[in-house]
Motif scaffolding. Structure first.
Motif, PDB file in Angstrom:
ATOM      1  N   SER A 155     -59.584  62.709 -72.173  1.00  0.00           N
ATOM      2  CA  SER A 155     -59.661  62.405 -70.977  1.00  0.00           C
ATOM      3  C   SER A 155     -58.283  62.600 -70.161  1.00  0.00           C
ATOM      4  O   SER A 155     -57.236  62.401 -70.847  1.00  0.00           O
ATOM      5  CB  SER A 155     -59.812  60.818 -70.800  1.00  0.00           C
ATOM      6  N   THR A 156     -58.303  63.280 -69.254  1.00  0.00           N
ATOM      7  CA  THR A 156     -57.099  63.840 -68.300  1.00  0.00           C
ATOM      8  C   THR A 156     -57.176  63.066 -67.194  1.00  0.00           C
ATOM      9  O   THR A 156     -58.021  63.091 -66.262  1.00  0.00           O
ATOM     10  CB  THR A 156     -57.366  65.213 -68.110  1.00  0.00           C
ATOM     11  N   ILE A 157     -56.169  62.087 -66.885  1.00  0.00           N
ATOM     12  CA  ILE A 157     -56.115  61.443 -65.648  1.00  0.00           C
ATOM     13  C   ILE A 157     -54.914  62.241 -64.782  1.00  0.00           C
ATOM     14  O   ILE A 157     -53.996  62.461 -65.006  1.00  0.00           O
ATOM     15  CB  ILE A 157     -55.314  60.252 -65.878  1.00  0.00           C
ATOM     16  N   GLN A 158     -55.432  62.370 -63.722  1.00  0.00           N
ATOM     17  CA  GLN A 158     -54.732  63.337 -62.628  1.00  0.00           C
ATOM     18  C   GLN A 158     -53.843  62.451 -61.933  1.00  0.00           C
ATOM     19  O   GLN A 158     -53.884  61.321 -61.702  1.00  0.00           O
ATOM     20  CB  GLN A 158     -55.750  64.056 -61.817  1.00  0.00           C
ATOM     21  N   PHE A 159     -52.799  63.028 -61.529  1.00  0.00           N
ATOM     22  CA  PHE A 159     -51.854  62.521 -60.610  1.00  0.00           C
ATOM     23  C   PHE A 159     -52.354  62.079 -59.121  1.00  0.00           C
ATOM     24  O   PHE A 159     -53.046  63.147 -58.462  1.00  0.00           O
ATOM     25  CB  PHE A 159     -50.594  63.213 -60.497  1.00  0.00           C
ATOM     26  N   VAL A 160     -52.036  61.148 -58.569  1.00  0.00           N
ATOM     27  CA  VAL A 160     -52.783  60.699 -57.284  1.00  0.00           C
ATOM     28  C   VAL A 160     -51.900  59.763 -56.742  1.00  0.00           C
ATOM     29  O   VAL A 160     -51.177  58.895 -57.284  1.00  0.00           O
ATOM     30  CB  VAL A 160     -54.086  59.965 -57.443  1.00  0.00           C
ATOM     31  N   GLN A 220     -58.144  53.212 -62.937  1.00  0.00           N
ATOM     32  CA  GLN A 220     -57.936  54.637 -62.568  1.00  0.00           C
ATOM     33  C   GLN A 220     -58.543  55.206 -61.440  1.00  0.00           C
ATOM     34  O   GLN A 220     -58.250  56.562 -61.341  1.00  0.00           O
ATOM     35  CB  GLN A 220     -58.566  55.324 -63.957  1.00  0.00           C
ATOM     36  N   HIS A 254     -60.326  59.839 -60.124  1.00  0.00           N
ATOM     37  CA  HIS A 254     -59.484  60.968 -60.411  1.00  0.00           C
ATOM     38  C   HIS A 254     -59.218  61.131 -61.843  1.00  0.00           C
ATOM     39  O   HIS A 254     -58.061  61.122 -62.348  1.00  0.00           O
ATOM     40  CB  HIS A 254     -58.187  60.621 -59.663  1.00  0.00           C
ATOM     41  N   ARG A 255     -60.379  61.561 -62.611  1.00  0.00           N
ATOM     42  CA  ARG A 255     -60.056  61.562 -64.025  1.00  0.00           C
ATOM     43  C   ARG A 255     -61.156  62.659 -64.413  1.00  0.00           C
ATOM     44  O   ARG A 255     -62.368  62.447 -64.083  1.00  0.00           O
ATOM     45  CB  ARG A 255     -60.494  60.205 -65.013  1.00  0.00           C
ATOM     46  N   HIS A 256     -60.616  63.382 -65.310  1.00  0.00           N
ATOM     47  CA  HIS A 256     -61.535  64.422 -65.993  1.00  0.00           C
ATOM     48  C   HIS A 256     -61.970  64.406 -67.438  1.00  0.00           C
ATOM     49  O   HIS A 256     -60.686  64.189 -68.450  1.00  0.00           O
ATOM     50  CB  HIS A 256     -61.030  65.958 -65.619  1.00  0.00           C
TER      51      HIS A 256
END
Length: 253
Positions: free
Chosen positions: A46-51, A27, A30-32
């Protein structure tokens, strides 16, 4: 938990699955993570942002480099890294240590350093920076496709990955020889794990000789020939390896 920040100064040769290629390292950063409070309650989300894939690839390679930046091979394995032929004898040499010889000069015992092809300045062996996590995973993915086409057991590929990762942890694999190293590991694993031979019984000979003894012999089966033929085609065409280099790498691995 595995402490990867410290160097490998012990003599332990225990193989730990997932130590080099951590399956949880997918991952990036890029994870919040949001932890609940009195209002939201006991919730952890947990929110995984697009990258972009290229950015994620660079991030994972950076984490891999930070994890193995100060990694050194175990002391018990360093002698295999510096192995060479001296006076026709295969000799194991630790390249991190200075080799000393006893010589007599004017009746006195003196100590002189003998380095040969191994320089005395090379005191530390580290993992090459050119070896990245993306290259390791790409090799495994390509080898998996080749094994499925060749109808090779998955356990054979798993054994080859163990061989290859041990070579990587010994700091013997870099960008230039990664394909050759993995090819040699896969070829050795196929010879060890695959059913390359079968036992044949001849009942006609049994009737003419002793009644309680089965005459048998071992011969290669048809599957083994197809397996090695398919692997050789994959190594030479897809990975552009020569047969001479491949057979020579088997002895080194």
């Amino acid at each position: 938990d595995i402490d990867t920040s410290s160097t490998s100064s012990s003599d332990s040769n225990t193989y730990l699955p997932g130590f080099l290629d951590d399956p949880q390292m997918v991952q990036g950063r890029h994870r919040h993570v949001m932890i609940g409070d009195k209002v939201t309650g006991p919730i952890v989300s947990s929110t995984i942002q697009f990258v972009k894939p290229s950015v994620l690839k660079a991030d994972l390679n950076k984490q891999f480099r930070e994890r193995f930046d100060k990694w050194e091979p175990p002391k018990s394995q360093r002698k295999f890294i510096g192995a060479k032929v001296i006076d026709g004898i295969y000799t194991l040499i630790d390249p991190t240590e200075t080799v000393l010889d006893d010589v007599d000069d004017d009746g006195g015992d003196m100590r002189r350093q003998r380095s040969g092809s191994i320089t005395a300045e090379r005191e530390i062996i580290r993992m090459p920076p050119s070896l990245t996590l993306s290259k390791i995973r790409s090799l495994k993915q390509q080898a998996l496709v080749a094994c499925i086409r060749s109808k090779i057991e998955i356990s054979t590929l798993a054994l080859a990955c163990v061989y290859f990762e041990r070579l990587c942890l010994d700091c013997r694999v870099d960008k230039s020889n990664r394909r050759l190293s993995f090819a040699a590991c896969l070829l050795l694993a196929a010879k060890v794990n695959e059913s390359n031979s079968m036992i044949v019984y001849d009942q006609a000979i049994e009737a003419e000789t002793k009644p309680n003894v089965l005459d048998s012999w071992v011969k290669p089966n048809k599957k083994s020939g197809k397996i090695f033929e398919s692997l050789i085609v994959f190594f030479t065409h897809d990975w552009a390896l020569s047969m001479k280099q491949l057979y020579a790498a088997e002895w080194i691995v």
